[in-house]
Write an enzyme that holds these catalytic residues in place. Structure first.
Site: not given
Ligand code: F6P
Length: 362
Positions: A139, A182
């Site tokens: 991010d 992000g």
């Molecule tokens: O923080 C990294 C990230 O990939 C973000 O861009 C996204 O909003 C989130 O993690 C997604 O999280 P998860 O893999 O828990 O769905």
């Protein structure tokens, strides 16, 4: 022989394995044993430790690829990662401290994003051993480091995807809205828009409401396909944090476009695709440099600090002219400002994006 531990936490990011490799090799060169903690803070609380050595970082979940040298080129994290609600509690952290004491661990390196660094900060206040953070999150929303691990690889993946989408968009004279991850940060969208010569970019930092977003997208598409510009594709990059889901944006724009022009709009949400893949050269380079400075900081007894890629005179200098050490509390404060729009870095990014809006759509 003294021992330190390393863990990866939060969303995985390309470059995490290269950082683990660097920590392990640098520690070995200093005569220090390294324990790899499985599944982030969960593993720290549950005492899931396994030795990492220079020769061998074998993992049950990744059986055939064991060599430390090779593993640094893999995406994801061989230690596993988690988001750990138990670590938000004092009891959870106390359990983690007692596990580290049980293994005679004399320092901890945490590789992760905002939430992980907040955990490292809390732990540093309660543990007697040094805790050092390495910023890793696609991010790029971590204060005081120009880039975190994973950002460069994620951007390379995004531009590759956009190039492919452009091939098909151009063939059909279509408009595409491409959503990139992000969370609350528009950095990936911003940087990708410049690198792909997109026609527009939608960022949470612009703080536009739903109607304003629909209007901006509709106008951009109509003007781009109009006689004056006569484009054969329109590419709009949308950050995940913009408050309208991409499928709803597509529907609303579809309704707002002039019916007589038969403009076709499609959408692609890149999602987790952007988080995977082998780390780029720059992420490997940064991982190597972060790892070295982090190990030396832990061994020097420094704690509650993050290593950051920062070429200013702020923070504490290290043996690496690119890398400085910052108190994690200061990092978390700047991170908050980055996201609420009050940071000078965010203000400058949005100003620069607005300044090139007319250029992007040409
Ligand atoms: O923080 C990294 C990230 O990939 C973000 O861009 C996204 O909003 C989130 O993690 C997604 O999280 P998860 O893999 O828990 O769905």
């Amino acid at each position: 022989m003294p021992a330190i531990a390393v863990l990866t936490s939060g969303g995985d990011a390309p470059g995490m394995n290269a950082a683990i490799r660097s920590v392990t090799k640098v520690a070995a060169s200093r005569g220090v044993t390294v324990w790899g903690v499985e599944m982030g803070y969960d593993g720290l609380i549950d005492g899931k430790f396994r030795p990492l050595t220079r020769q061998n970082a074998k993992t049950a979940s990744l059986a055939p690829v064991g060599e430390m040298e090779a593993m640094g080129s893999l995406g994801g994290t061989i230690l596993g990662s988690s988001r750990c609600p138990r670590f938000h509690t004092r009891e959870g952290r106390a359990e983690a401290v007692s596990k580290m004491v049980g293994y005679s661990i004399e320092g901890l390196i945490v590789i992760g994003g905002n939430g992980s660094l907040a955990g490292a900060h809390a732990l540093a206040g309660e543990a007697t051993v040094p805790v050092i953070g390495i910023p890793a999150s696609i991010d790029n929303d971590i204060g005081l480091s120009r880039e975190a691990l994973g950002v460069d690889t994620a951007l390379n993946t995004i531009i590759d995807a956009c190039d492919r989408i452009t091939d098909t968009a151009r063939s059909h004279h279509r408009a595409f809205i491409v959503e990139v991850m992000g969370r609350h940060s528009g950095y990936l969208a911003m940087a990708a828009a410049v690198a792909t010569a997109a026609d527009a970019v939608l960022l949470p930092e612009q703080r536009r409401n739903r109607d304003e977003v629909v209007k901006a997208v509709t106008e951009c598409i109509v003007q781009s396909f109009g006689r004056a510009r006569d484009k054969n594709r329109v590419l709009i990059i949308k950050a995940e944090g913009v408050g309208i889901p991409t499928h709803e944006l597509l529907e609303e724009v579809g309704r707002a476009l002039p019916a007589d022009q038969s403009i076709e709009v499609r959408g692609t949400v890149l999602g987790h695709l952007v988080r995977g893949g082998n780390p780029s050269f720059r992420d490997r380079l940064l991982a190597g440099r972060f790892g070295l400075v982090a190990v030396d900081a832990v061994l020097a007894g420094k704690t509650d600090r993050m290593v950051g890629w920062n070429l200013t005179e702020t923070g504490e200098p290290t043996s690496d002219s690119w890398i400085r050490l910052f108190p994690i509390a200061q990092v978390l404060e700047e991170t908050k400002a980055l996201l609420d729009g009050s940071s000078a870095v965010t203000i400058d990014r949005v100003r620069r994006m607005e300044a090139i809006q007319g250029v992007l759509s040409l």
